[in-house]
Enzyme design. Structure first.
Site, mmCIF file in Angstrom:
data_model
loop_
_atom_site.group_PDB
_atom_site.id
_atom_site.type_symbol
_atom_site.label_atom_id
_atom_site.label_comp_id
_atom_site.label_asym_id
_atom_site.label_seq_id
_atom_site.Cartn_x
_atom_site.Cartn_y
_atom_site.Cartn_z
ATOM 1 N N HIS A 71 -10.316 -17.416 -49.126
ATOM 2 C CA HIS A 71 -9.043 -17.025 -49.736
ATOM 3 C C HIS A 71 -9.195 -16.680 -51.223
ATOM 4 O O HIS A 71 -8.243 -16.292 -51.865
ATOM 5 C CB HIS A 71 -7.991 -18.119 -49.518
ATOM 6 C CG HIS A 71 -7.531 -18.192 -48.090
ATOM 7 N ND1 HIS A 71 -6.222 -18.336 -47.740
ATOM 8 C CD2 HIS A 71 -8.221 -18.113 -46.926
ATOM 9 C CE1 HIS A 71 -6.134 -18.357 -46.411
ATOM 10 N NE2 HIS A 71 -7.334 -18.234 -45.895
ATOM 11 N N TYR B 7 -18.084 -14.301 -41.321
ATOM 12 C CA TYR B 7 -17.400 -15.522 -41.760
ATOM 13 C C TYR B 7 -16.269 -15.933 -40.817
ATOM 14 O O TYR B 7 -15.487 -16.828 -41.142
ATOM 15 C CB TYR B 7 -16.886 -15.382 -43.194
ATOM 16 C CG TYR B 7 -17.767 -16.095 -44.193
ATOM 17 C CD1 TYR B 7 -18.021 -17.465 -44.050
ATOM 18 C CD2 TYR B 7 -18.364 -15.437 -45.246
ATOM 19 C CE1 TYR B 7 -18.848 -18.131 -44.941
ATOM 20 C CE2 TYR B 7 -19.191 -16.101 -46.148
ATOM 21 C CZ TYR B 7 -19.425 -17.436 -45.984
ATOM 22 O OH TYR B 7 -20.237 -18.106 -46.861
ATOM 23 N N HIS C 131 -13.706 -19.996 -37.271
ATOM 24 C CA HIS C 131 -12.587 -20.907 -36.994
ATOM 25 C C HIS C 131 -12.991 -22.079 -36.107
ATOM 26 O O HIS C 131 -12.285 -23.079 -36.045
ATOM 27 C CB HIS C 131 -11.408 -20.120 -36.406
ATOM 28 C CG HIS C 131 -10.740 -19.237 -37.422
ATOM 29 N ND1 HIS C 131 -10.873 -17.867 -37.430
ATOM 30 C CD2 HIS C 131 -9.974 -19.544 -38.502
ATOM 31 C CE1 HIS C 131 -10.197 -17.362 -38.451
ATOM 32 N NE2 HIS C 131 -9.645 -18.361 -39.126
HETATM 33 C C1 HEM Z 1 -5.880 -24.176 -40.621
HETATM 34 C C2 HEM Z 1 -6.819 -23.374 -40.975
HETATM 35 C C3 HEM Z 1 -6.810 -21.875 -40.769
HETATM 36 C C4 HEM Z 1 -5.826 -21.069 -40.307
HETATM 37 C C5 HEM Z 1 -4.409 -21.447 -39.865
HETATM 38 C C6 HEM Z 1 -6.343 -19.715 -40.298
HETATM 39 C C7 HEM Z 1 -5.652 -18.605 -39.874
HETATM 40 C C8 HEM Z 1 -6.070 -17.309 -40.018
HETATM 41 C C9 HEM Z 1 -5.279 -16.133 -39.714
HETATM 42 C C10 HEM Z 1 -3.871 -16.134 -39.126
HETATM 43 C C11 HEM Z 1 -6.020 -15.055 -40.028
HETATM 44 C C12 HEM Z 1 -5.622 -13.586 -39.923
HETATM 45 C C13 HEM Z 1 -6.069 -13.021 -38.623
HETATM 46 C C14 HEM Z 1 -5.861 -11.523 -38.531
HETATM 47 O O1 HEM Z 1 -4.747 -11.050 -38.677
HETATM 48 O O2 HEM Z 1 -6.842 -10.821 -38.284
HETATM 49 C C15 HEM Z 1 -7.296 -15.535 -40.522
HETATM 50 C C16 HEM Z 1 -8.294 -14.726 -40.946
HETATM 51 C C17 HEM Z 1 -9.544 -15.188 -41.299
HETATM 52 N N1 HEM Z 1 -9.941 -16.498 -41.386
HETATM 53 FE FE1 HEM Z 1 -8.809 -18.126 -41.043
HETATM 54 N N2 HEM Z 1 -7.625 -19.738 -40.750
HETATM 55 C C18 HEM Z 1 -7.961 -21.033 -41.049
HETATM 56 C C19 HEM Z 1 -9.154 -21.491 -41.497
HETATM 57 C C20 HEM Z 1 -10.276 -20.722 -41.644
HETATM 58 C C21 HEM Z 1 -11.593 -21.230 -41.842
HETATM 59 C C22 HEM Z 1 -12.021 -22.699 -41.901
HETATM 60 C C23 HEM Z 1 -12.405 -20.153 -41.933
HETATM 61 C C24 HEM Z 1 -13.904 -20.278 -42.117
HETATM 62 C C25 HEM Z 1 -14.725 -19.431 -42.575
HETATM 63 C C26 HEM Z 1 -11.591 -18.949 -41.824
HETATM 64 C C27 HEM Z 1 -12.046 -17.644 -41.899
HETATM 65 C C28 HEM Z 1 -11.265 -16.524 -41.729
HETATM 66 C C29 HEM Z 1 -11.739 -15.153 -41.889
HETATM 67 C C30 HEM Z 1 -13.144 -14.705 -42.271
HETATM 68 C C31 HEM Z 1 -10.645 -14.325 -41.626
HETATM 69 C C32 HEM Z 1 -10.617 -12.786 -41.690
HETATM 70 C C33 HEM Z 1 -9.954 -12.290 -42.959
HETATM 71 C C34 HEM Z 1 -9.708 -10.812 -42.953
HETATM 72 O O3 HEM Z 1 -9.414 -10.245 -41.900
HETATM 73 O O4 HEM Z 1 -9.804 -10.177 -43.996
HETATM 74 N N3 HEM Z 1 -10.304 -19.347 -41.640
HETATM 75 N N4 HEM Z 1 -7.296 -16.914 -40.511
#
Ligand code: HEM
Length: 579
Positions: free
Chosen positions: A104, A326, A329
């Site tokens: 983030h 990366y 999840h």
């Molecule tokens: C409670 C914890 C978390 C929640 C609720 C969460 C939720 C989300 C959501 C809703 C998205 C957007 C999906 C989309 O529209 O494509 C996302 C993207 C992403 N998350 Fe998480 N996430 C969490 C933790 C993590 C963790 C621990 C990682 C570990 C590396 C991570 C890595 C990513 C990455 C790389 C993306 C893609 C970003 C992008 O498309 O630019 N997230 N996450």
């Protein structure tokens, strides 16, 4: 590793979009701006909010369609968690939250206003948490160049600039600042403040959960402590000056912890320990660098403090492929285990469990409420003692297959999403190469059959069920999760090669880690603060004296806290044999 990194710098950095920034006077901008402008010495826009994601390879040359095989089939048969598998003692819930905290800081794709709907095929629909779901497409933007006609935009500043706590633009920055003595806003209990809707006030609030907000609060405390120190040493500094210097220092502390603490635990081998320390301190090590400063180039003295930033002829950005590797999840568990920190457990003993809270209750606004009841101390100690999930197949959090995602302002979206299926779709939609093409493009040997990927018979059978015998069809995310791992590595080797390239680039391309990593820009005391902070434990000790002494037996705050510390070995690091 050095040779490999060199080859990737030569062949795996592609710029997307034009370069339309302007020259500016670097001396006038000896601080990190709100939206990431004015970092690259020759162009003000590079690396700022809203610029294009770069690429590490050309967009996929795939003959397969967006739904081939259907993302929900892939999610159901290869990702869905049967039983939570953890990472052993290597990586804890602080480590898991840390990487979300860093993601983030760096990346998020701008969405389109148009939605897509994914409907599970009839034959598997009954087994899916959501039979159909809608989400916004990734926004495709014309680059104005004939080389790569479209690309996507990063809504966060890709620099390692702490935007996760400071915001990604002027508005975001104004929201979080107290405008007194350089400080950031923080509530009386040490946690983040919230607006009238219950959304935290912080640099980035999307898809937050209690562990993530806890780290944001910890580093707001760190920023404020730096402000206090600077004010004491430089009483004539006004609010703006204190803020700017404290941001530089805190961002460098974040980058340093990630480089020589978090990554070293993720890739636990002597080779990587040496590699990451060389990135920060150079081959000659900390003592020599502290004594004589940066001299003799990146190998001897590290990337940090280089005379000039290096981008290898390609303007800095983070890349589509970096986002894809990366996708981790599966680090997230099903429940957060809260522990009793008032117990009379003897030193280093794991405190008793008081409650196992479903992760869903720890996410979003509910999570913020729970966190304020639990408090920072109990949350930190609890996360320290809980192992996070393993990055492997059949370990995708069940609660994320039916998730209330947030919009960019941290508000709940009306439609729930199956994140596992959506992630498969996202890589395909963004033209990220599938696993075998990805490996070829990274100068790695492609797989010829499933047995090249894994020894696990059950996995091979499931891969055959989904992809037949067509190894070219294998999705990147699935390949990364199925790949046999190097001993000590919590992630695949394929993902590691992207890290090797990009982790170095985040440091070496940034003016504030190179030309301007000096006492003139950071102040003498500010630079001393960075040089004296070696790991997350140091930060925890600063804000919670006594906590690690009582509860942490291991060496790094990112390993499970009651695990054994690293053994002392008398063989110098560079002379240790490979395992
Ligand atoms: C409670 C914890 C978390 C929640 C609720 C969460 C939720 C989300 C959501 C809703 C998205 C957007 C999906 C989309 O529209 O494509 C996302 C993207 C992403 N998350 Fe998480 N996430 C969490 C933790 C993590 C963790 C621990 C990682 C570990 C590396 C991570 C890595 C990513 C990455 C790389 C993306 C893609 C970003 C992008 O498309 O630019 N997230 N996450």
């Amino acid at each position: 590793m050095g040779i490999r990194r060199h080859l990737h710098q030569r062949y795996n950095l592609l710029h997307v979009g034009g370069i339309n920034g302007q020259k500016y006077e670097t001396e006038e901008f000896s601080y990190r701006t709100a939206d990431g402008k004015c970092n690259h010495p020759g162009d003000d826009i590079i690396g700022s909010q809203g610029t294009f994601f770069g690429r590490n390879m050309l967009p996929a040359n795939s003959r397969y369609g967006l739904l081939d095989p259907h993302p929900t089939v892939v999610a159901n048969k290869l990702l869905a968690r049967n039983k939570f598998v953890d990472n052993g003692k290597q990586f804890n819930m602080i480590a898991c939250s840390w990487i979300q905290f860093m993601i983030h800081d760096w990346i998020d794709h701008m969405e389109d206003t148009q939605q897509v709907e994914l409907k599970a095929p009839d034959k598997i629909a009954d087994g899916c948490p959501l039979k159909s779901f809608k989400f916004y497409k990734t926004k495709k933007v014309s680059t104005g160049s004939s080389y790569m006609k479209t690309g996507s935009l990063n809504t966060r500043t890709p620099w390692w600039d702490g935007s996760v706590i400071y915001g990604n633009n002027e508005d975001g920055m104004r929201k979080v600042r107290a405008f007194k003595d350089g400080r950031l806003r923080i509530a009386g209990d040490g946690l983040l403040e919230h607006d009238e809707k219950g959304i935290p006030i912080s640099g980035d609030v999307r898809n937050c959960w209690a562990g993530f907000s806890l780290l944001q609060a910890l580093f707001v405390k760190e920023h404020n402590a730096v402000c206090d120190m600077l004010k004491e040493n430089y009483p004539d500094f006004d609010d703006e000056k204190l803020y700017r210097h404290a941001r530089l220092v805190t961002s460098a502390v974040l980058a340093k912890i990630h480089t020589i603490d978090w990554t070293v635990e993720l890739l636990r081998t002597d080779t990587l320990l040496a590699g990451m320390r060389i990135n920060w301190y150079g081959f000659l090590g900390k003592k020599i660098k502290d004594l004589f400063g940066h001299f003799g180039g990146p190998v001897l003295s590290g990337l940090v403090g280089l005379r000039r930033p290096r981008d290898h002829g390609v303007p800095y950005s983070l890349t589509e492929e970096f986002v894809s590797v990366y996708r981790m999840h599966s680090l997230l568990p099903e429940k957060l285990i809260l522990r009793d920190i008032h117990s009379t457990a003897s030193e280093y003993e794991c405190p008793p469990v008081v409650e196992e809270v479903p992760m869903r209750e720890m996410a979003g606004k509910d999570g913020e409420r729970r966190l304020s009841e639990v408090g920072m101390k109990q949350m930190l100690v609890s996360m320290g003692h809980q192992a996070c999930g393993a990055v492997k197949l059949w370990n995708y959090p069940s609660w994320m297959r039916n998730l209330v995602a947030h919009d960019i302002n941290g508000e709940d979206r009306p439609d729930q999403v199956d994140m596992a299926a959506m992630e498969i779709y996202r890589d395909r939609e963004r033209g990220v190469a599938r696993y075998n093409e990805f490996r070829r493009n990274l100068l790695m040997i492609p797989i010829s059959n499933w047995e090249d990927l894994t020894d696990d018979e059950e996995v091979i059978e499931a891969l055959r069920d989904v992809y037949g015998n067509d190894v070219e069809k294998l999705d990147l995310l699935i390949g990364l999760h199925a790949e046999k791992k190097i001993k000590g590595f919590a992630i695949s080797e394929t993902a590691f090669f992207i890290f090797l390239l990009i982790a170095s680039r985040r440091l070496e391309a940034d003016r504030f880690f190179t030309t301007n990593f000096n006492s003139r820009t950071y102040t003498e005391k500010g630079l001393e603060w960075v040089n004296q902070t070696e790991n997350l434990k140091d930060v925890i000790d600063r804000h919670f004296p006594g906590m690690t002494k009582k509860w942490m037996k291991c060496t790094s705050a990112f390993s499970v806290w009651d695990s054994e510390p690293n053994q002392t070995t008398y063989i110098p690091l560079y002379l240790r044999p490979a395992p």
